[in-house]
Write a protein that holds these residues in place. Structure first.
Motif, short mmCIF file in Angstrom:
data_model
loop_
_atom_site.label_atom_id
_atom_site.label_comp_id
_atom_site.label_asym_id
_atom_site.label_seq_id
_atom_site.Cartn_x
_atom_site.Cartn_y
_atom_site.Cartn_z
N UNK A 221 38.15 38.07 43.10
CA UNK A 221 36.57 37.71 42.63
C UNK A 221 35.68 38.59 43.00
N UNK A 222 34.49 38.77 42.25
CA UNK A 222 33.32 39.49 42.58
C UNK A 222 32.86 39.13 43.85
N UNK A 223 32.08 39.82 44.65
CA UNK A 223 31.47 39.51 45.81
C UNK A 223 30.04 39.91 45.83
N UNK B 56 29.12 40.64 37.12
CA UNK B 56 29.65 41.08 35.84
C UNK B 56 29.31 40.31 34.77
N UNK B 57 29.31 40.76 33.66
CA UNK B 57 28.96 39.94 32.37
C UNK B 57 30.26 39.50 31.63
N UNK C 31 37.99 39.22 28.43
CA UNK C 31 38.43 39.85 27.27
C UNK C 31 39.64 39.24 26.85
N UNK C 32 40.61 39.38 27.69
CA UNK C 32 41.94 38.80 27.41
C UNK C 32 41.97 37.44 26.97
N UNK C 33 41.50 36.54 27.49
CA UNK C 33 41.44 35.16 27.40
C UNK C 33 40.39 35.05 25.83
N UNK C 34 39.51 35.75 25.67
CA UNK C 34 38.87 35.66 24.40
C UNK C 34 39.80 35.88 23.22
N UNK D 163 34.17 32.26 21.23
CA UNK D 163 34.65 32.40 22.42
C UNK D 163 34.79 33.96 22.74
N UNK D 164 33.61 34.59 22.66
CA UNK D 164 33.64 36.13 22.98
C UNK D 164 33.80 36.35 24.54
N UNK D 165 34.04 37.75 24.80
CA UNK D 165 34.50 37.96 26.09
C UNK D 165 33.18 37.61 27.17
N UNK D 166 32.04 37.60 26.87
CA UNK D 166 30.75 37.39 27.58
C UNK D 166 30.76 35.84 27.80
N UNK D 167 30.91 35.16 26.54
CA UNK D 167 31.02 33.64 26.51
C UNK D 167 32.05 33.21 27.70
#
Length: 200
Positions: free
Chosen positions: A136-138, A146-147, A153-156, A167-171
């Motif tokens: 995860x980011x720190x 990150x946005x 992206x894969x989940x979207x 359900x776009x990558x940013x959302x």
């Protein structure tokens, strides 16, 4: 840890990001809900719906309207929303308490139907959580958060393949932050690591 440049220490002595430091509603949401694990179908469906409605708007707007959204969408119970028809769409378009966007309303209904269909396989919550990254980011500063990510992206793409909309990558990255799949609390925040999913 010394608070970073984008962290504000409140009158209670707790450090929060600037976006959660002033508005009492956002502050309470940040302190009690945002980033905590949500692993049930109902909870994940509701948050996908609200994140979809948030697109192009502020989260504060959606949070203030959440009680009205819950009333209008049968508390986001997937089976109930999946049964909505044209009359319900028109009812929702006339409801000033929510975001009256026809495409978003239709997406929430379609997503409920897709959620019900997913029960024949792994289910919505398990599918979404299967995209948890290895790390995860720190972030220390807000501009380090990150946005979107390879996982969002894969989940979207996977959700769209299964009939979901808005359900776009940013959302989806915002969803992953909200339900604890990633921890993007600033390192100086009192909430960092509070989900129990990630080490500080």
């Amino acid at each position: 840890m010394t608070p970073g440049p984008n962290v504000v220490v409140g009158d209670d002595g707790l450090a929060r990001p600037a976006w959660a430091a002033a508005d009492p509603l956002l502050r309470d949401y940040y302190d009690t809900e945002w980033g905590m694990p949500v692993t049930d179908e109902h909870g994940v469906y509701e948050r996908i719906s609200l994140e979809g409605f948030q697109a192009g708007l502020s989260w504060a707007t959606i949070l203030r309207k959440r009680p009205a959204f819950r009333a209008a969408f049968s508390d986001f119970v997937p089976d109930k929303v999946a049964a909505f028809g044209d009359a319900d769409v028109e009812r929702l378009m006339a409801d000033a308490g929510i975001v009256r966007n026809r495409k978003k309303i239709e997406a929430a209904i379609g997503n409920a139907r897709a959620t019900v269909a997913l029960r024949e396989e792994m289910g919505l919550a398990k599918l979404v959580w299967s995209f948890r990254p290895e790390d995860t980011p720190r972030p220390v500063r807000f501009d380090e958060i990150p946005t979107k990510s390879a996982e969002s992206i894969a989940l979207s793409k996977e959700l769209r393949r299964r009939g979901f909309a808005f359900v776009g990558p940013t959302t989806m990255y915002a969803l992953m932050e909200a339900i604890g799949i990633v921890d993007t609390h600033l390192l100086g925040s009192h909430r960092r690591g509070s989900s129990g999913i990630w080490a500080v």
